[in-house]
Write an enzyme that holds these catalytic residues in place. Sequence first.
Site, short mmCIF file in Angstrom:
data_model
loop_
_atom_site.label_atom_id
_atom_site.label_comp_id
_atom_site.label_asym_id
_atom_site.label_seq_id
_atom_site.Cartn_x
_atom_site.Cartn_y
_atom_site.Cartn_z
N ASP A 94 0.59 -1.12 -0.23
CA ASP A 94 0.24 -0.09 -0.47
C ASP A 94 0.77 0.87 0.33
O ASP A 94 0.30 2.69 -0.25
CB ASP A 94 -1.31 0.14 0.74
CG ASP A 94 -0.68 0.30 2.44
OD1 ASP A 94 0.79 0.17 2.64
OD2 ASP A 94 -1.08 0.48 3.43
N SER A 95 2.22 0.26 0.05
CA SER A 95 2.82 1.61 -0.06
C SER A 95 2.60 2.78 -1.61
O SER A 95 3.71 3.75 -2.44
CB SER A 95 4.75 1.56 -0.14
OG SER A 95 5.09 0.49 -1.20
N ASP A 110 -1.58 -6.25 -0.09
CA ASP A 110 -1.77 -5.41 0.93
C ASP A 110 -2.84 -5.45 1.31
O ASP A 110 -3.63 -4.47 0.19
CB ASP A 110 -0.88 -4.42 1.30
CG ASP A 110 0.89 -4.53 1.91
OD1 ASP A 110 0.62 -4.28 2.65
OD2 ASP A 110 1.40 -3.42 1.69
N LYS A 131 -1.25 -9.17 2.73
CA LYS A 131 -0.27 -8.85 4.01
C LYS A 131 -1.59 -7.57 5.02
O LYS A 131 -2.68 -6.75 4.41
CB LYS A 131 0.39 -8.20 3.15
CG LYS A 131 1.63 -7.36 4.41
CD LYS A 131 3.22 -7.53 4.53
CE LYS A 131 2.76 -6.01 3.88
NZ LYS A 131 2.67 -4.39 4.52
N GLU A 148 -1.58 -4.91 8.65
CA GLU A 148 -0.47 -4.48 9.33
C GLU A 148 -1.47 -4.85 10.79
O GLU A 148 -2.24 -5.14 11.08
CB GLU A 148 -0.34 -2.86 9.63
CG GLU A 148 0.05 -2.66 8.13
CD GLU A 148 0.61 -1.33 8.30
OE1 GLU A 148 -0.11 -1.01 8.46
OE2 GLU A 148 0.98 -0.68 6.84
N GLU A 196 9.05 -4.56 10.28
CA GLU A 196 9.22 -2.88 9.89
C GLU A 196 10.01 -1.25 10.78
O GLU A 196 9.86 -1.41 11.73
CB GLU A 196 8.66 -1.86 9.03
CG GLU A 196 8.71 -0.37 8.74
CD GLU A 196 7.51 -0.12 7.07
OE1 GLU A 196 6.56 -0.96 7.23
OE2 GLU A 196 8.07 1.21 7.33
#
Length: 259
Positions: free
Chosen positions: A44-45, A83, A113, A115, A183
């Site tokens: 999602d960057s 993501d 993925k 978070e 991270e």
Amino acid sequence: MSITIQQLMQWKQQGRAIAVLTAYDYGMARLLDTAGVDVILVGDSLAMVALGYETTLPLTLAEMLHHAKAVRRGVKNALMVVDLPFLTYQESPQQAMRSAGQVMKEAGAQAVKLEGGYPEMAQTVRYLVQAGIPVMGHVGLTPQSVHQLGGFRKQGKTAEAADRILTEAIALENAGAFAVVLEHIPAKLAMEITQKLTIPTIGIGAGAHCDGQVLVTPDLLGLSAWQPPFVKTYANLEEGVTQAIQQYCQEVRSRQFPQ
Ligand code: KIV
């Protein structure tokens, strides 16, 4: 047959490091895949490096699906992970299932993925895994919580914070995650987590002792407007691209091109 999650587990046992990079479109996905990247993450960057937002928060599931479908067409060998964007999975395990389902059915992702790790997110991971959806976790600096964390800062610097991240990583493994991204945490903490887990850890700004490494591709190619301090720039494409475009503009204007 592309790289599988079982292969990643085997590589951890064998000490073969896992190379992960991000892609957001067909062209770059094709190049990464041909160059031999093991896992291609549609991170999602995307929101920041390809769409120009200041954080990952504004990204929608529709935007992610649009880009993930393009990446799918460029990936033949790598494992493709996508993501889940902010607030497309945090509400409930059922919401997470619907979003993950779309990402797998419509964009052809092989895994998702998400978070965070403890305790609600571990329950969500278990729910998805029980339905046959492979899940990669992500702890430490979790960019979707940037405002809660007070910026894109290193995490796990106190003993208490380090303990919480370790607990989250273990909870994710127990819930059935097949790998976990660590991270921007101290290298010593990343090493401890890597030793304790049986699933692979994929580090970004987490030192050299993880089972694999991930970077945001435009960062390593020197194409990002801003990049975190831990990035190694392997090429300075911004300079090369700018020069080529300036030459093109100049040749068009002076009628040197086309001949
Ligand atoms: O969104 C992303 O690109 C990521 C990686 C940095 C791990 O989550």
